[in-house]
Design a protein around this motif. Structure first.
Motif, short mmCIF file in Angstrom:
data_model
loop_
_atom_site.label_atom_id
_atom_site.label_comp_id
_atom_site.label_asym_id
_atom_site.label_seq_id
_atom_site.Cartn_x
_atom_site.Cartn_y
_atom_site.Cartn_z
N LEU A 23 2.03 18.11 -12.40
CA LEU A 23 2.61 18.59 -11.16
C LEU A 23 1.79 18.11 -9.96
CD1 LEU A 23 4.67 20.28 -9.62
CD2 LEU A 23 3.19 22.29 -9.97
N ILE A 24 0.48 18.29 -10.06
CA ILE A 24 -0.39 17.82 -8.98
C ILE A 24 -0.31 16.30 -8.88
CG2 ILE A 24 -2.77 17.66 -8.15
CD1 ILE A 24 -3.27 20.33 -9.60
N GLY A 25 -0.39 15.65 -10.05
CA GLY A 25 -0.31 14.19 -10.05
C GLY A 25 1.00 13.67 -9.50
N PHE A 26 2.08 14.38 -9.81
CA PHE A 26 3.39 13.95 -9.32
C PHE A 26 3.50 14.12 -7.82
CE2 PHE A 26 7.98 14.76 -8.56
CZ PHE A 26 8.45 13.51 -8.95
N ILE A 27 3.00 15.24 -7.31
CA ILE A 27 3.01 15.47 -5.86
C ILE A 27 2.21 14.38 -5.15
CG2 ILE A 27 2.25 17.02 -4.02
CD1 ILE A 27 2.88 19.35 -5.93
N VAL A 28 1.03 14.08 -5.71
CA VAL A 28 0.20 13.02 -5.15
C VAL A 28 0.93 11.69 -5.20
CG1 VAL A 28 -1.90 11.66 -5.50
CG2 VAL A 28 -2.00 14.15 -5.66
N SER A 29 1.59 11.43 -6.33
CA SER A 29 2.32 10.18 -6.50
C SER A 29 3.46 10.05 -5.49
CB SER A 29 2.88 10.09 -7.92
OG SER A 29 3.64 8.92 -8.11
N VAL A 30 4.15 11.16 -5.24
CA VAL A 30 5.24 11.15 -4.26
C VAL A 30 4.71 10.82 -2.87
CG1 VAL A 30 6.91 12.60 -3.05
CG2 VAL A 30 6.75 12.71 -5.54
N ILE A 31 3.59 11.45 -2.51
CA ILE A 31 2.99 11.19 -1.20
C ILE A 31 2.56 9.73 -1.09
CG2 ILE A 31 1.09 11.76 0.35
CD1 ILE A 31 1.11 14.58 -0.88
N LEU A 32 1.92 9.23 -2.14
CA LEU A 32 1.45 7.84 -2.13
C LEU A 32 2.63 6.86 -2.11
CD1 LEU A 32 -1.49 8.06 -4.71
CD2 LEU A 32 -1.67 7.71 -2.24
N ALA A 33 3.71 7.21 -2.82
CA ALA A 33 4.88 6.33 -2.84
C ALA A 33 5.51 6.21 -1.46
CB ALA A 33 5.91 6.86 -3.84
N ARG A 34 5.37 7.25 -0.65
CA ARG A 34 5.91 7.21 0.71
C ARG A 34 5.02 6.40 1.65
NH1 ARG A 34 9.57 11.13 2.50
NH2 ARG A 34 10.68 12.16 0.80
N ILE A 35 3.73 6.28 1.31
CA ILE A 35 2.79 5.56 2.17
C ILE A 35 2.65 4.10 1.75
CG2 ILE A 35 0.41 5.49 3.05
CD1 ILE A 35 0.21 8.48 2.30
N LEU A 36 2.47 3.90 0.44
CA LEU A 36 2.21 2.56 -0.09
C LEU A 36 3.50 1.82 -0.39
CD1 LEU A 36 -0.71 3.47 -2.54
CD2 LEU A 36 -0.89 2.67 -0.16
N LEU A 37 3.38 0.53 -0.62
CA LEU A 37 4.53 -0.32 -0.94
C LEU A 37 4.72 -0.42 -2.44
CD1 LEU A 37 3.83 -3.24 1.57
CD2 LEU A 37 5.50 -1.39 1.84
N PRO A 38 5.95 -0.67 -2.91
CA PRO A 38 6.16 -0.86 -4.35
C PRO A 38 5.26 -1.94 -4.95
CG PRO A 38 8.27 -0.60 -3.24
CD PRO A 38 7.22 -0.67 -2.16
N ALA A 39 4.99 -3.00 -4.18
CA ALA A 39 4.15 -4.09 -4.67
C ALA A 39 2.73 -3.61 -4.97
CB ALA A 39 4.11 -5.23 -3.67
N GLU A 40 2.23 -2.64 -4.20
CA GLU A 40 0.87 -2.13 -4.43
C GLU A 40 0.80 -1.32 -5.71
OE1 GLU A 40 -0.97 -1.79 0.03
OE2 GLU A 40 0.67 -0.42 -0.47
N PHE A 41 1.86 -0.57 -6.00
CA PHE A 41 1.93 0.09 -7.30
C PHE A 41 2.10 -0.94 -8.42
CE2 PHE A 41 2.83 3.73 -4.63
CZ PHE A 41 2.27 4.78 -5.33
N GLY A 42 2.81 -2.02 -8.10
CA GLY A 42 3.00 -3.09 -9.07
C GLY A 42 1.69 -3.73 -9.50
N LEU A 43 0.74 -3.84 -8.57
CA LEU A 43 -0.56 -4.42 -8.91
C LEU A 43 -1.29 -3.57 -9.95
CD1 LEU A 43 -1.81 -5.48 -5.34
CD2 LEU A 43 -1.09 -7.00 -7.19
N ILE A 44 -1.23 -2.25 -9.79
CA ILE A 44 -1.84 -1.36 -10.78
C ILE A 44 -1.09 -1.48 -12.11
CG2 ILE A 44 -2.34 1.04 -11.39
CD1 ILE A 44 -4.19 -0.09 -9.26
N GLY A 45 0.23 -1.61 -12.02
CA GLY A 45 1.03 -1.78 -13.23
C GLY A 45 0.64 -3.03 -14.00
N MET A 46 0.30 -4.10 -13.27
CA MET A 46 -0.07 -5.36 -13.92
C MET A 46 -1.33 -5.24 -14.76
SD MET A 46 0.69 -8.13 -10.90
CE MET A 46 2.36 -8.49 -10.34
#
Length: 477
Positions: A23-46
């Protein structure tokens, strides 16, 4: 406290741990998803595959051996501790040296620094793996639940603060590092355990002989779980990787929360009754039905309401992830079934068969990817679904061999649950079409409330056994 009481208490506290963390992680993830770009999450995914492989190698399967073994002394724990610590440093050095090659593979130079920082968590985690195993073996899930919230909260807070300050992808990196440091610090504080300055090679050999097959199997699993990300990262953009990882992580939110929480409790419980096949089958069957009873309607309702959910939580820029998410929800239903089928082999000590099945699974996965890639990214996604359904029969075959629970029996137990979930999904799909012009939040709340209400009402009317099982867990009876 009886084994049943320990299991019920463990389930409650493990669910609290999982949901508190997520729950905490998801809330943080939602906030970060609104600030950061999909490509920046993509780098971590890589780099997720390299991180995942490192964590598997770090454990070596030895902690699973500790949990399964009935007679242990301090030499066992100390031996595994020092092996894990040594392995963590070796793995980090290998990753550090390999970082430029990884950056060149994806044509993303920034990954060199990202992976060298992110994988510091190998060394941090090496200090806490045995303490974690001791808590799990003793079924002390309340302590683990209490440790989760502060680590996730502080680590997430660091990530959000750094994202607001413009640190981009590095906000995700430091969030993970801080979370790991706090988690391990708490493990040392709560367990009050410290290793002896001993390393018993005989004990190491015993644990290694059991664990290395699990490690090879888990290694293959981790590589192939991330194989889709590797291919998408290599042949598509970083943004596409971001969309896929967002869809995948959102799918896994209910799946890993529920199935992993149950798996964490049931593995030591199964190990305690491993010689009683009749009892093992009864408990296994009951738990599998219960977890699918919870997961199936959640995934189907989320798939139906995917568009308003993604737009409301992550904003318009994440809408391309919606069809990915809907496809992944289909395969997600079988995820806990795979886990439990394979757990039977582990508690029976057949890590050799566990490895054999993993290899066969990977061959099937490669065939699916080769065929799926011909049809682009959606071909890969549908291949993932087909592979999941195909490997179910392989896993169930061995479950039948050990506890006489065949694939056909499992299907008969699960089909009513899945059909009921699909019926409720169809009702909510029709309802949502009528509400398409309303606010996303209203559509989500209405769909989930009505869908969930209809599902549990019909389950109660048709006397689904899982209703009673859930009641027992909640009321601890």
């Amino acid at each position: 406290m009886s084994l049943k009481e320990k299991a019920i208490s463990g389930l409650i506290w493990t669910f609290a741990q999982q949901f508190g963390h997520q729950l905490i992680g998801f809330i943080v993830s939602v906030i970060l998803a609104r600030i950061l770009l999909p490509a920046e999450f993509g780098l971590i995914g890589m780099i997720s595959i390299f991180f995942g492989v490192g964590m598997v190698l770090l454990d070596g399967g030895l902690t699973q051996s500790l949990i399964r073994s009935k007679e242990l002394d301090e030499d066992d724990y100390s031996t595994v501790f020092f092996f894990n610590l040594f392995a963590s440093f070796v793995i980090y050095v290998i990753i550090y040296i390999s970082a430029p090659l990884i950056g060149n593979f994806y044509d993303q130079p920034i990954l060199i620094t990202v992976i060298r920082l992110y994988c510091l968590t190998f060394i941090i985690s090496g200090f806490g793996a045995v303490q974690q195993a001791r808590l799990t073996k003793n079924m002390e899930f309340r302590v683990q639940a209490l440790m989760t919230v502060p680590a996730t909260l502080i680590g997430g807070g660091v990530g959000v603060a750094m994202a607001y300050m413009g640190y981009g992808v590095f906000s995700l990196v430091w969030s993970q590092i801080v979370t790991s440091v706090i988690s391990v610090s708490q493990l040392w504080f709560y367990t009050k355990w410290m290793p002896n300055l001993t390393f018993n090679f005989t004990k190491f050999k015993d644990h290694f002989n059991y664990g290395y097959k699990l490690t090879l199997s888990n290694l293959l699993n981790k590589i192939f779980q991330n194989l889709y990300i590797i291919i998408i990262g290599k042949y598509f953009s970083a943004a596409q990787v971001g969309f896929y990882t967002r869809a995948d992580s959102t799918t896994k939110l209910p799946v890993t929360n529920i199935s992993n929480a149950l798996n964490k409790v049931t593995f030591p419980m199964f190990a305690a009754i491993q010689e009683d096949n009749v009892r093992l089958k009864r408990v296994y069957r009951q738990l599998m039905q219960m977890v699918v009873f919870v997961i199936a309607p959640i995934l189907i309702l989320m798939a139906v309401l995917a568009e308003p959910i993604f737009r409301f939580l992550f904003t318009e820029k994440w809408l391309p992830a919606v069809p990915y998410f809907q496809i992944l929800c289909i395969s997600g239903i079988l995820h806990p079934v795979h886990t439990y089928n394979l757990n039977v082999l582990k508690v029976k000590g057949r890590s050799d068969l566990f490895l054999k099945i993993s290899i066969i699974n990977k061959v099937i996965t490669i065939i699916g990817i080769i065929i799926g890639i011909q049809f682009g990214i959606f071909g890969l996604l549908y291949a993932q679904v087909i592979v999941s359904f195909t490997t179910f029969f392989l896993h169930a075959y061995y479950t039948d061999q050990f506890i006489n629970y065949s694939a056909w029996e499992q299907i008969k137990d699960l089909i009513p649950i899945i059909l009921l979930s699909l019926l409720c999904g169809g009702i909510i799909l029709y309802l949502d079409l009528l509400l398409v012009n309303y606010l996303d939040f209203f559509r989500i709340i209405t769909g989930l409330t009505v869908g969930g209400g209809v599902y549990f009402l019909l389950a109660w009317i048709f006397k689904f056994n899982s209703i009673g099982d859930l009641r027992k867990i909640v009321l601890k009876k």
